[in-house]
Write a protein that holds these residues in place. Structure first.
Motif, PDB file in Angstrom:
ATOM      1  N   GLN A 175      -7.207   5.549   7.513  1.00 50.44           N
ATOM      2  CA  GLN A 175      -5.792   5.220   7.721  1.00 50.44           C
ATOM      3  C   GLN A 175      -5.540   3.799   7.240  1.00 50.44           C
ATOM      4  O   GLN A 175      -6.237   2.879   7.649  1.00 50.44           O
ATOM      5  N   SER A 176      -4.574   3.643   6.346  1.00 52.70           N
ATOM      6  CA  SER A 176      -4.169   2.304   5.906  1.00 52.70           C
ATOM      7  C   SER A 176      -2.876   1.920   6.617  1.00 52.70           C
ATOM      8  O   SER A 176      -2.107   2.789   7.040  1.00 52.70           O
ATOM      9  N   ARG A 177      -2.668   0.640   6.753  1.00 54.47           N
ATOM     10  CA  ARG A 177      -1.420   0.087   7.290  1.00 54.47           C
ATOM     11  C   ARG A 177      -1.045  -1.125   6.451  1.00 54.47           C
ATOM     12  O   ARG A 177      -1.761  -2.115   6.406  1.00 54.47           O
ATOM     13  N   HIS A 178       0.097  -1.005   5.776  1.00 51.15           N
ATOM     14  CA  HIS A 178       0.646  -2.113   4.999  1.00 51.15           C
ATOM     15  C   HIS A 178       1.611  -2.890   5.893  1.00 51.15           C
ATOM     16  O   HIS A 178       2.701  -2.401   6.181  1.00 51.15           O
ATOM     17  N   TYR A 179       1.207  -4.074   6.318  1.00 45.95           N
ATOM     18  CA  TYR A 179       2.103  -4.940   7.084  1.00 45.95           C
ATOM     19  C   TYR A 179       2.741  -5.907   6.102  1.00 45.95           C
ATOM     20  O   TYR A 179       2.075  -6.780   5.552  1.00 45.95           O
ATOM     21  N   GLN A 180       4.038  -5.733   5.862  1.00 44.36           N
ATOM     22  CA  GLN A 180       4.775  -6.548   4.913  1.00 44.36           C
ATOM     23  C   GLN A 180       5.790  -7.378   5.698  1.00 44.36           C
ATOM     24  O   GLN A 180       6.621  -6.826   6.406  1.00 44.36           O
ATOM     25  N   THR A 181       5.701  -8.700   5.552  1.00 41.73           N
ATOM     26  CA  THR A 181       6.537  -9.600   6.349  1.00 41.73           C
ATOM     27  C   THR A 181       7.057 -10.759   5.507  1.00 41.73           C
ATOM     28  O   THR A 181       6.652 -10.959   4.373  1.00 41.73           O
ATOM     29  N   ASN A 182       7.943 -11.511   6.132  1.00 44.33           N
ATOM     30  CA  ASN A 182       8.448 -12.771   5.578  1.00 44.33           C
ATOM     31  C   ASN A 182       9.028 -12.602   4.183  1.00 44.33           C
ATOM     32  O   ASN A 182       8.750 -13.377   3.273  1.00 44.33           O
ATOM     33  N   LEU A 208      13.819  -0.447   1.966  1.00 40.31           N
ATOM     34  CA  LEU A 208      13.016   0.041   0.846  1.00 40.31           C
ATOM     35  C   LEU A 208      11.576  -0.476   0.954  1.00 40.31           C
ATOM     36  O   LEU A 208      10.614   0.279   0.766  1.00 40.31           O
ATOM     37  N   ILE A 209      11.434  -1.750   1.279  1.00 36.91           N
ATOM     38  CA  ILE A 209      10.097  -2.337   1.455  1.00 36.91           C
ATOM     39  C   ILE A 209       9.370  -1.642   2.606  1.00 36.91           C
ATOM     40  O   ILE A 209       8.179  -1.322   2.496  1.00 36.91           O
ATOM     41  N   SER A 210      10.072  -1.374   3.695  1.00 33.76           N
ATOM     42  CA  SER A 210       9.458  -0.658   4.821  1.00 33.76           C
ATOM     43  C   SER A 210       9.070   0.757   4.408  1.00 33.76           C
ATOM     44  O   SER A 210       7.989   1.244   4.773  1.00 33.76           O
ATOM     45  N   ALA A 211       9.933   1.426   3.647  1.00 33.70           N
ATOM     46  CA  ALA A 211       9.630   2.790   3.192  1.00 33.70           C
ATOM     47  C   ALA A 211       8.375   2.802   2.332  1.00 33.70           C
ATOM     48  O   ALA A 211       7.603   3.763   2.366  1.00 33.70           O
ATOM     49  N   TYR A 212       8.150   1.748   1.564  1.00 41.60           N
ATOM     50  CA  TYR A 212       6.922   1.621   0.780  1.00 41.60           C
ATOM     51  C   TYR A 212       5.711   1.743   1.697  1.00 41.60           C
ATOM     52  O   TYR A 212       4.783   2.515   1.439  1.00 41.60           O
TER      53      TYR A 212
END
Length: 172
Positions: free
Chosen positions: A102-109, A39-43
């Motif tokens: 172009q945006s890129r949301h890098y969500q980690t940890n 779900l977080i990745s789909a965001y």
């Protein structure tokens, strides 16, 4: 039988130690963890693809989305349901589209914690990068998402997402 001071101290220490510990944190089942991480990745993927409907489908109808800059006591941006979130996100995605950014949301940890009510709390680090046509990518902001996830109609949804940004204000 007379107790020695050492025995009394040991007994008192045991009682304080035993009663002072909270119950162990509730764990999130492995399959639920996988679904929430998806779900977080789909965001990221839906927002960065400017897929408004896909993005909104990740949220509950009564969701809350907030942005809190460093040092702020209250959110400076807030949507209190999915309709308000649509109104907030639509012009942002349109601007990105029109300017070719172009945006890129890098969500980690991500760290997930189950709550007694069946909801799951999460904390996820964010590194948000943008790139305008002909320019090098640049960091727009960093921060931490503080989330509440709920199971709705057999799948996990975002009930609340608060972005705690590391800057004192949101970059443009």
């Amino acid at each position: 039988m007379r107790k020695t001071p050492t025995a009394l101290f040991a007994a008192a220490l045991f009682v304080v130690t035993w009663t002072g510990h909270a119950a162990p944190p509730l764990t999130v089942a492995a399959e639920d963890q996988r679904q929430i991480l998806d779900l977080i990745s789909a965001y990221s993927y839906t927002y960065d693809a400017k897929d408004l409907e896909g993005y909104l489908a990740l949220y509950t109808q009564d969701c809350v989305w907030e942005l809190v800059p460093r040092g702020a006591a209250t959110p400076t941006v807030r949507a209190a349901n999915r309709d308000e979130l649509r109104a907030l996100v639509t012009p942002r995605l349109a601007m990105l589209q029109q300017q070719g950014i172009q945006s890129r949301h890098y969500q980690t940890n991500t760290v997930l914690t189950a709550r007694a009510d069946g909801q799951v709390e999460g904390r996820t680090m964010l590194h948000l990068v943008r790139q305008a046509p002909g320019e090098k990518p640049y960091t727009l902001m960093t921060g931490i998402y503080s989330d509440v996830f709920v199971r709705s109609d057999g799948s996990w949804k975002i009930a609340k997402r608060t972005l705690l940004i590391d800057q004192p204000e949101m970059a443009k």
